[in-house]
Design a protein around this motif. Structure first.
Motif, PDB file in Angstrom:
ATOM      1  N   VAL A  36     -65.481  27.858  10.263  1.00  0.00           N
ATOM      2  CA  VAL A  36     -66.007  28.377   8.963  1.00  0.00           C
ATOM      3  C   VAL A  36     -65.059  27.581   7.728  1.00  0.00           C
ATOM      4  O   VAL A  36     -63.903  27.332   8.018  1.00  0.00           O
ATOM      5  CB  VAL A  36     -65.644  29.916   8.884  1.00  0.00           C
ATOM      6  CG1 VAL A  36     -65.819  30.410   7.538  1.00  0.00           C
ATOM      7  CG2 VAL A  36     -66.180  30.762   9.838  1.00  0.00           C
ATOM      8  N   LEU A  64     -64.581  27.348   3.639  1.00  0.00           N
ATOM      9  CA  LEU A  64     -64.425  28.323   2.219  1.00  0.00           C
ATOM     10  C   LEU A  64     -64.272  27.145   1.287  1.00  0.00           C
ATOM     11  O   LEU A  64     -63.516  26.149   1.397  1.00  0.00           O
ATOM     12  CB  LEU A  64     -63.033  29.052   2.245  1.00  0.00           C
ATOM     13  CG  LEU A  64     -63.270  30.511   3.113  1.00  0.00           C
ATOM     14  CD1 LEU A  64     -63.265  30.338   4.557  1.00  0.00           C
ATOM     15  CD2 LEU A  64     -61.930  31.295   2.887  1.00  0.00           C
ATOM     16  N   ILE A 123     -69.156  28.512   2.952  1.00  0.00           N
ATOM     17  CA  ILE A 123     -69.226  29.658   2.230  1.00  0.00           C
ATOM     18  C   ILE A 123     -68.876  29.258   0.846  1.00  0.00           C
ATOM     19  O   ILE A 123     -67.893  28.628   0.439  1.00  0.00           O
ATOM     20  CB  ILE A 123     -68.286  30.905   2.508  1.00  0.00           C
ATOM     21  CG1 ILE A 123     -68.619  31.081   4.080  1.00  0.00           C
ATOM     22  CG2 ILE A 123     -68.715  31.998   1.682  1.00  0.00           C
ATOM     23  CD1 ILE A 123     -67.585  32.131   4.411  1.00  0.00           C
ATOM     24  N   TRP A 127     -78.810  32.884   2.563  1.00  0.00           N
ATOM     25  CA  TRP A 127     -78.629  32.397   3.844  1.00  0.00           C
ATOM     26  C   TRP A 127     -79.248  31.395   4.636  1.00  0.00           C
ATOM     27  O   TRP A 127     -80.401  31.799   4.762  1.00  0.00           O
ATOM     28  CB  TRP A 127     -77.764  33.634   5.167  1.00  0.00           C
ATOM     29  CG  TRP A 127     -77.393  33.098   6.378  1.00  0.00           C
ATOM     30  CD1 TRP A 127     -78.343  32.568   7.274  1.00  0.00           C
ATOM     31  CD2 TRP A 127     -76.011  32.999   6.733  1.00  0.00           C
ATOM     32  NE1 TRP A 127     -77.486  32.278   8.456  1.00  0.00           N
ATOM     33  CE2 TRP A 127     -76.244  32.653   8.103  1.00  0.00           C
ATOM     34  CE3 TRP A 127     -74.969  33.751   6.141  1.00  0.00           C
ATOM     35  CZ2 TRP A 127     -74.991  32.631   8.954  1.00  0.00           C
ATOM     36  CZ3 TRP A 127     -73.840  33.580   6.731  1.00  0.00           C
ATOM     37  CH2 TRP A 127     -73.834  33.078   8.147  1.00  0.00           C
ATOM     38  N   ILE A 163     -72.882  38.199  11.572  1.00  0.00           N
ATOM     39  CA  ILE A 163     -72.431  38.352  10.265  1.00  0.00           C
ATOM     40  C   ILE A 163     -72.739  38.922   9.188  1.00  0.00           C
ATOM     41  O   ILE A 163     -73.967  39.119   8.935  1.00  0.00           O
ATOM     42  CB  ILE A 163     -72.181  36.642   9.837  1.00  0.00           C
ATOM     43  CG1 ILE A 163     -71.759  35.777  11.060  1.00  0.00           C
ATOM     44  CG2 ILE A 163     -71.615  36.293   8.686  1.00  0.00           C
ATOM     45  CD1 ILE A 163     -71.973  34.258  10.714  1.00  0.00           C
ATOM     46  N   PRO A 197     -72.977  39.387   5.325  1.00  0.00           N
ATOM     47  CA  PRO A 197     -72.745  38.862   3.815  1.00  0.00           C
ATOM     48  C   PRO A 197     -72.927  40.009   2.811  1.00  0.00           C
ATOM     49  O   PRO A 197     -73.957  40.808   2.772  1.00  0.00           O
ATOM     50  CB  PRO A 197     -73.945  37.801   3.856  1.00  0.00           C
ATOM     51  CG  PRO A 197     -74.698  38.328   4.532  1.00  0.00           C
ATOM     52  CD  PRO A 197     -74.425  39.211   5.542  1.00  0.00           C
ATOM     53  N   ILE A 229     -68.526  38.593   5.341  1.00  0.00           N
ATOM     54  CA  ILE A 229     -68.017  37.641   4.231  1.00  0.00           C
ATOM     55  C   ILE A 229     -68.242  38.416   2.806  1.00  0.00           C
ATOM     56  O   ILE A 229     -69.473  38.961   2.439  1.00  0.00           O
ATOM     57  CB  ILE A 229     -69.141  36.242   4.160  1.00  0.00           C
ATOM     58  CG1 ILE A 229     -69.111  35.718   5.296  1.00  0.00           C
ATOM     59  CG2 ILE A 229     -69.152  35.489   3.037  1.00  0.00           C
ATOM     60  CD1 ILE A 229     -70.217  34.686   5.678  1.00  0.00           C
ATOM     61  N   TYR A 230     -67.528  38.097   1.911  1.00  0.00           N
ATOM     62  CA  TYR A 230     -67.557  38.387   0.501  1.00  0.00           C
ATOM     63  C   TYR A 230     -67.435  37.200  -0.381  1.00  0.00           C
ATOM     64  O   TYR A 230     -66.344  36.726  -0.452  1.00  0.00           O
ATOM     65  CB  TYR A 230     -66.378  39.510   0.056  1.00  0.00           C
ATOM     66  CG  TYR A 230     -66.662  40.799   1.002  1.00  0.00           C
ATOM     67  CD1 TYR A 230     -67.281  41.795   0.730  1.00  0.00           C
ATOM     68  CD2 TYR A 230     -65.952  41.044   2.334  1.00  0.00           C
ATOM     69  CE1 TYR A 230     -67.332  43.240   1.445  1.00  0.00           C
ATOM     70  CE2 TYR A 230     -65.933  41.928   2.976  1.00  0.00           C
ATOM     71  CZ  TYR A 230     -66.511  43.032   2.794  1.00  0.00           C
ATOM     72  OH  TYR A 230     -66.676  44.262   3.276  1.00  0.00           O
ATOM     73  N   ALA A 253     -64.029  36.966   5.646  1.00  0.00           N
ATOM     74  CA  ALA A 253     -63.942  35.754   4.398  1.00  0.00           C
ATOM     75  C   ALA A 253     -64.035  36.100   3.283  1.00  0.00           C
ATOM     76  O   ALA A 253     -65.403  36.678   2.872  1.00  0.00           O
ATOM     77  CB  ALA A 253     -64.840  34.832   5.154  1.00  0.00           C
ATOM     78  N   SER A 270     -58.987  32.873  -2.425  1.00  0.00           N
ATOM     79  CA  SER A 270     -59.939  33.062  -1.113  1.00  0.00           C
ATOM     80  C   SER A 270     -59.098  33.027   0.077  1.00  0.00           C
ATOM     81  O   SER A 270     -58.056  32.489   0.092  1.00  0.00           O
ATOM     82  CB  SER A 270     -60.780  31.795  -1.214  1.00  0.00           C
ATOM     83  OG  SER A 270     -61.613  31.745  -2.368  1.00  0.00           O
ATOM     84  N   LEU A 300     -59.100  34.090   4.421  1.00  0.00           N
ATOM     85  CA  LEU A 300     -59.433  34.189   5.923  1.00  0.00           C
ATOM     86  C   LEU A 300     -58.703  35.296   6.652  1.00  0.00           C
ATOM     87  O   LEU A 300     -57.610  34.851   6.684  1.00  0.00           O
ATOM     88  CB  LEU A 300     -59.973  32.873   6.565  1.00  0.00           C
ATOM     89  CG  LEU A 300     -60.708  32.827   7.766  1.00  0.00           C
ATOM     90  CD1 LEU A 300     -62.163  33.565   7.469  1.00  0.00           C
ATOM     91  CD2 LEU A 300     -60.787  31.601   8.137  1.00  0.00           C
TER      92      LEU A 300
END
Length: 265
Positions: free
Chosen positions: A12, A14, A46, A103, A144, A146, A168-169, A197, A215, A217
């Motif tokens: 992943v 970021l 992301i 996505w 996942i 989102p 995920i945010y 994340a 940010s 994780l």
């Protein structure tokens, strides 16, 4: 119930960055440069909320059609990097304006989620239509969830009913509320026995609001796997371990004692 689990790891990435205010073309060029080194190096990229414009309450000036330029750009970048890409953009559909998370996958598949909780302190609900459907995407063996920015403050909407492994945010979350951002990201991971994340922007927007990034994780125990000093720009990749997630859920099965309820939107 957490009846299924991922069997392979997931890389992943970021992307924490400044954004050019109301300049979609400039943001696309800037982000394309940042994504070029990621070719075949990650599974998921992301981007922040409203990554082409900043968090704007002027959708009538900035909105794209549903199959607009940014979605096409994301599809191109996903194909070039070999990774799924997610982030939100201002979109106009048949009912009005949406803060829409897209996505997209390297294979050309697309999904979208329209931000459910609109930030009334910025009058977002006066300019955008709220979403009505929660999205869980299955990708490379992972499930996942989102979500977008203000959604983070509503744990019922984020509740893991055994349907996701990573939440995920994406956000434009101001520096003045950075403590809440960091705390809630860790809380969502702990209470949902899931990786989380959170990708935020940095810099100052066209309204003078400052963003510290932060940010993060986070693993299912609430431990930070990625954290950076305030305000820095970065593009960093971490590998989420399927084995560690499965072992933690098995050794600490709090999900078995969770309350059962129906989420009515």
């Amino acid at each position: 119930m957490l009846t299924t689990a991922p069997s392979t790891d997931l890389r992943v990435t970021l992307v924490q960055t400044e954004l050019h205010w109301h300049q979609p073309d400039a943001n696309q060029r800037m982000l394309a440069d940042k994504l070029t080194p990621l070719v075949n190096q990650t599974d998921l990229i992301i981007l922040p909320e409203m990554f082409t414009t900043g968090f704007s309450m002027e959708p009538e000036l900035l909105a794209e059609p549903e199959q607009g330029n940014t979605l096409q750009w994301m599809l191109q970048q996903a194909q070039q990097t070999g990774a799924a890409i997610t982030g939100s953009v201002i979109v106009r559909d048949a009912t009005g304006f949406r803060n829409r998370l897209y996505w997209v996958t390297p294979e050309g598949q697309t999904h979208h989620y329209d931000k459910r909780h609109l930030f009334r302190m910025a009058q977002e609900q006066e300019h955008y239509q709220a979403g009505s459907e929660r999205l869980v995407v299955e990708y490379r063996g992972w499930r996942i969830l989102p979500q977008v920015c203000y959604d983070l403050r509503f744990p019922v909407f984020s509740r893991n009913t055994g349907d996701y492994d990573l939440a995920i945010y994406i956000a434009n979350w101001p520096e003045s509320r950075r403590h809440a951002w960091r705390t809630l990201l860790q809380a969502r991971a702990i209470e949902n026995l899931s990786y989380v994340a959170g990708v935020n922007r940095v810099g100052t927007d066209g309204k003078g609001l400052a963003y510290s990034g932060d940010s993060l994780l986070v693993d299912a125990a609430g431990q930070l796997l990625l954290d950076h000093p305030v305000g820095g720009r970065f593009v960093e990749t971490r590998t989420l371990s399927a084995e560690k997630l499965n072992n933690f859920r098995a050794s600490f099965p709090a999900w078995q004692d969770a309350d059962h309820f129906d989420l009515k939107l």
